[in-house]
Design a protein around this motif. Structure first.
Motif, PDB file in Angstrom:
ATOM      1  N   HIS A  80       0.873  -1.244   0.057  1.00 51.13           N
ATOM      2  CA  HIS A  80      -0.234   0.080   0.141  1.00 51.13           C
ATOM      3  C   HIS A  80       0.805   1.095   0.025  1.00 51.13           C
ATOM      4  O   HIS A  80       0.607   2.118  -0.797  1.00 51.13           O
ATOM      5  CB  HIS A  80      -0.883  -0.191   1.175  1.00 51.13           C
ATOM      6  CG  HIS A  80      -1.418   1.350   1.561  1.00 51.13           C
ATOM      7  ND1 HIS A  80      -1.559   1.946   2.880  1.00 51.13           N
ATOM      8  CD2 HIS A  80      -2.154   2.053   0.892  1.00 51.13           C
ATOM      9  CE1 HIS A  80      -2.064   2.864   2.967  1.00 51.13           C
ATOM     10  NE2 HIS A  80      -2.511   3.113   1.683  1.00 51.13           N
ATOM     11  N   GLN A  81       1.989   1.200   0.892  1.00 51.32           N
ATOM     12  CA  GLN A  81       2.779   2.471   0.877  1.00 51.32           C
ATOM     13  C   GLN A  81       3.544   2.637  -0.182  1.00 51.32           C
ATOM     14  O   GLN A  81       3.673   3.778  -0.798  1.00 51.32           O
ATOM     15  CB  GLN A  81       3.670   2.267   2.015  1.00 51.32           C
ATOM     16  CG  GLN A  81       3.049   2.300   3.436  1.00 51.32           C
ATOM     17  CD  GLN A  81       3.986   1.933   4.778  1.00 51.32           C
ATOM     18  OE1 GLN A  81       5.118   1.249   4.367  1.00 51.32           O
ATOM     19  NE2 GLN A  81       3.613   1.810   5.864  1.00 51.32           N
ATOM     20  N   LYS A  82       4.030   1.605  -0.811  1.00 47.48           N
ATOM     21  CA  LYS A  82       4.588   1.874  -2.310  1.00 47.48           C
ATOM     22  C   LYS A  82       3.777   2.413  -3.379  1.00 47.48           C
ATOM     23  O   LYS A  82       4.181   3.073  -4.146  1.00 47.48           O
ATOM     24  CB  LYS A  82       5.304   0.440  -2.569  1.00 47.48           C
ATOM     25  CG  LYS A  82       6.519  -0.172  -1.893  1.00 47.48           C
ATOM     26  CD  LYS A  82       7.358  -1.196  -2.654  1.00 47.48           C
ATOM     27  CE  LYS A  82       8.393  -1.476  -1.875  1.00 47.48           C
ATOM     28  NZ  LYS A  82       9.276  -2.732  -2.777  1.00 47.48           N
ATOM     29  N   VAL A  83       2.437   1.884  -3.309  1.00 46.44           N
ATOM     30  CA  VAL A  83       1.487   2.140  -4.607  1.00 46.44           C
ATOM     31  C   VAL A  83       1.267   3.722  -4.323  1.00 46.44           C
ATOM     32  O   VAL A  83       1.155   4.751  -5.080  1.00 46.44           O
ATOM     33  CB  VAL A  83       0.375   1.322  -4.308  1.00 46.44           C
ATOM     34  CG1 VAL A  83      -0.619   2.010  -5.380  1.00 46.44           C
ATOM     35  CG2 VAL A  83       0.626  -0.178  -4.978  1.00 46.44           C
ATOM     36  N   GLU A  84       0.994   3.993  -2.965  1.00 42.40           N
ATOM     37  CA  GLU A  84       0.443   5.336  -2.671  1.00 42.40           C
ATOM     38  C   GLU A  84       1.598   6.539  -3.259  1.00 42.40           C
ATOM     39  O   GLU A  84       1.368   7.515  -3.607  1.00 42.40           O
ATOM     40  CB  GLU A  84       0.545   5.478  -1.215  1.00 42.40           C
ATOM     41  CG  GLU A  84      -0.255   6.825  -0.646  1.00 42.40           C
ATOM     42  CD  GLU A  84      -0.804   6.803   0.541  1.00 42.40           C
ATOM     43  OE1 GLU A  84      -1.916   7.116   0.978  1.00 42.40           O
ATOM     44  OE2 GLU A  84      -0.070   6.130   1.498  1.00 42.40           O
ATOM     45  N   LYS A  85       2.900   5.946  -3.036  1.00 38.48           N
ATOM     46  CA  LYS A  85       4.130   6.808  -3.527  1.00 38.48           C
ATOM     47  C   LYS A  85       4.176   7.145  -4.952  1.00 38.48           C
ATOM     48  O   LYS A  85       4.816   7.957  -5.539  1.00 38.48           O
ATOM     49  CB  LYS A  85       5.219   6.314  -3.078  1.00 38.48           C
ATOM     50  CG  LYS A  85       5.476   6.603  -1.427  1.00 38.48           C
ATOM     51  CD  LYS A  85       6.651   5.984  -0.926  1.00 38.48           C
ATOM     52  CE  LYS A  85       7.019   6.210   0.610  1.00 38.48           C
ATOM     53  NZ  LYS A  85       8.125   5.526   1.217  1.00 38.48           N
ATOM     54  N   LEU A  86       3.294   6.079  -5.711  1.00 36.68           N
ATOM     55  CA  LEU A  86       3.632   6.008  -7.116  1.00 36.68           C
ATOM     56  C   LEU A  86       2.495   6.949  -8.001  1.00 36.68           C
ATOM     57  O   LEU A  86       2.332   6.930  -9.143  1.00 36.68           O
ATOM     58  CB  LEU A  86       3.711   4.612  -7.738  1.00 36.68           C
ATOM     59  CG  LEU A  86       4.929   3.806  -7.314  1.00 36.68           C
ATOM     60  CD1 LEU A  86       4.959   2.322  -7.634  1.00 36.68           C
ATOM     61  CD2 LEU A  86       6.127   4.471  -8.272  1.00 36.68           C
ATOM     62  N   VAL A  87       1.301   7.173  -6.967  1.00 38.00           N
ATOM     63  CA  VAL A  87       0.126   7.886  -7.669  1.00 38.00           C
ATOM     64  C   VAL A  87      -0.079   9.149  -6.900  1.00 38.00           C
ATOM     65  O   VAL A  87       0.765   9.344  -5.754  1.00 38.00           O
ATOM     66  CB  VAL A  87      -1.094   7.072  -7.609  1.00 38.00           C
ATOM     67  CG1 VAL A  87      -0.873   5.650  -8.277  1.00 38.00           C
ATOM     68  CG2 VAL A  87      -1.395   6.577  -6.057  1.00 38.00           C
ATOM     69  N   ASP A  88      -1.094  10.107  -7.443  1.00 38.04           N
ATOM     70  CA  ASP A  88      -1.201  11.372  -6.831  1.00 38.04           C
ATOM     71  C   ASP A  88      -2.672  11.369  -6.460  1.00 38.04           C
ATOM     72  O   ASP A  88      -3.034  12.551  -6.148  1.00 38.04           O
ATOM     73  CB  ASP A  88      -0.595  12.395  -7.894  1.00 38.04           C
ATOM     74  CG  ASP A  88      -1.581  12.448  -9.297  1.00 38.04           C
ATOM     75  OD1 ASP A  88      -2.361  11.307  -9.264  1.00 38.04           O
ATOM     76  OD2 ASP A  88      -1.390  13.153 -10.291  1.00 38.04           O
ATOM     77  N   VAL A  89      -3.202  10.255  -6.026  1.00 36.87           N
ATOM     78  CA  VAL A  89      -4.473  10.198  -5.499  1.00 36.87           C
ATOM     79  C   VAL A  89      -4.374   9.482  -4.136  1.00 36.87           C
ATOM     80  O   VAL A  89      -3.657   8.661  -4.075  1.00 36.87           O
ATOM     81  CB  VAL A  89      -5.522   9.868  -6.235  1.00 36.87           C
ATOM     82  CG1 VAL A  89      -5.812  10.470  -7.553  1.00 36.87           C
ATOM     83  CG2 VAL A  89      -5.207   8.126  -6.678  1.00 36.87           C
TER      84      VAL A  89
END
Length: 337
Positions: A80-89
């Motif tokens: 989750h943390q990695k995905v969050e860093k890769l998107v702007d939503v």
């Protein structure tokens, strides 16, 4: 404003019978998991299963528990943390069962101003006992608590090229240097009646060697077809020859007719067939959990060796691998745009 809710299965709060029991009660009393009338389900679950299962399950959980907690939760949080860093939503993480509820996840997104939610159930193949129960609960919560929210459900991604590529690359990476005799694709089992219940044609799913390879609208919601299709595409990408791989189903409950062949039965036969070095991959799971770590990497491993096997390798799930996280981020960005 747009946002994402990632949903996985869940976990008890601790590997103790005291915490495992309410978790199992919530899970097994789900009408999409044990799909029988409520009174019968309550009798079966609370009158029989929960009398002995919590202690056994707690022992299994205790073997895989880490200092950080449940592997499924720990891994899901890292992903989750990695995905969050890769998107702007905004991206929130929830579990279908346990304390990290879907309601809390939706509330977290609402508090950030989100009104349009992409709901991604972290199961590659569609199943009533996994995907449907998440979708149904999300709809119920949306109507009751979040009427201003729009929820877009991501379909099963079992055959998405970028998922297949990430899975194949992960398997290849982990098996580098391991000269296996056979690669087993072990998927979580489900009762055969679930396959028939999700057959939109009401006639296609005969659960034989033909229906899963014959084109049909039923395939959109057919777990069995989607498992075989995942295997087929990964095998094709990796160039694994016929005879060097097979597919089975694990984690069945006694009393019902479940999808076959059974993982434990087949693994125990393999050494006598000359398979001495076995690798097992579990593509129904994106995060390592009780079913992959205890049931496969520990128990199946032990039984394989006891039956004459020499080497056993459990291929880790995609977990929080960078390529997999980027794939999810790309889906988010495609949806957002």
């Amino acid at each position: 404003m747009k946002g994402v809710l990632l949903v996985n299965l869940g976990s008890p709060e601790s590997p103790t019978p005291k915490d495992v029991k309410p978790y199992l009660d919530e899970f097994l009393m789900d009408k999409y998991v044990i799909d029988v009338p409520y009174l019968l389900r309550a009798l079966l679950v609370r009158g029989i299963i929960l009398q002995t299962r919590p202690k056994k399950s707690a022992e299994a959980y205790s073997q895989i528990w880490t200092d950080e907690g449940s592997p499924l939760i720990v891994i899901s949080k890292k992903m989750h943390q990695k995905v969050e860093k890769l998107v702007d939503v905004p991206v929130a993480l929830a579990m279908r069962y346990g304390t990290m509820t879907i309601q809390k996840g939706l509330q977290e997104l609402k508090d950030k101003g989100v009104t349009d939610v992409m709901l991604l159930a972290l199961y590659p193949q569609y199943a009533m006992a996994s995907t449907t129960t998440i979708w149904a609960l999300a709809d119920e919560l949306q109507q009751k608590h979040f009427p201003e929210m729009k929820i877009t459900k991501v379909p099963a991604f079992y055959n998405k090229p970028d998922f297949i590529q990430a899975l194949a690359n992960s398997i290849k990476k982990h098996l580098e240097g391991f000269a296996y005799d056979h690669l087993l694709f072990s998927y979580h089992g489900i009762p055969k009646r679930h396959i028939r219940k999700t057959d939109v044609t009401k006639s296609h799913c005969t659960i034989d060697n033909k229906c899963c390879v014959t084109a049909s609208p039923a395939h959109e919601f057919c777990y069995r077809h989607q498992c075989y299709e995942t295997t087929r595409q990964v095998v094709e990408l990796l160039g694994i020859p016929e005879g060097k791989y097979s597919q089975t189903f694990q984690s069945r409950l006694a009393g019902d007719k479940w999808l076959t062949p059974y993982t434990d039965v087949e693994i125990n036969k393999m050494p006598k067939k000359g398979i001495k070095k076995l690798a097992v991959v579990t593509p129904a799971f994106v995060s390592d959990c009780l079913e992959t770590l205890e049931e496969i990497a520990m128990r199946a491993n032990e039984e394989f060796i006891e039956n004459g096997g020499e080497e056993f390798f459990a291929v880790p799930c995609l977990n929080d691998e960078d390529e997999w996280c980027q794939v999810v981020a790309n889906w988010v960005n495609d949806w957002k745009n």
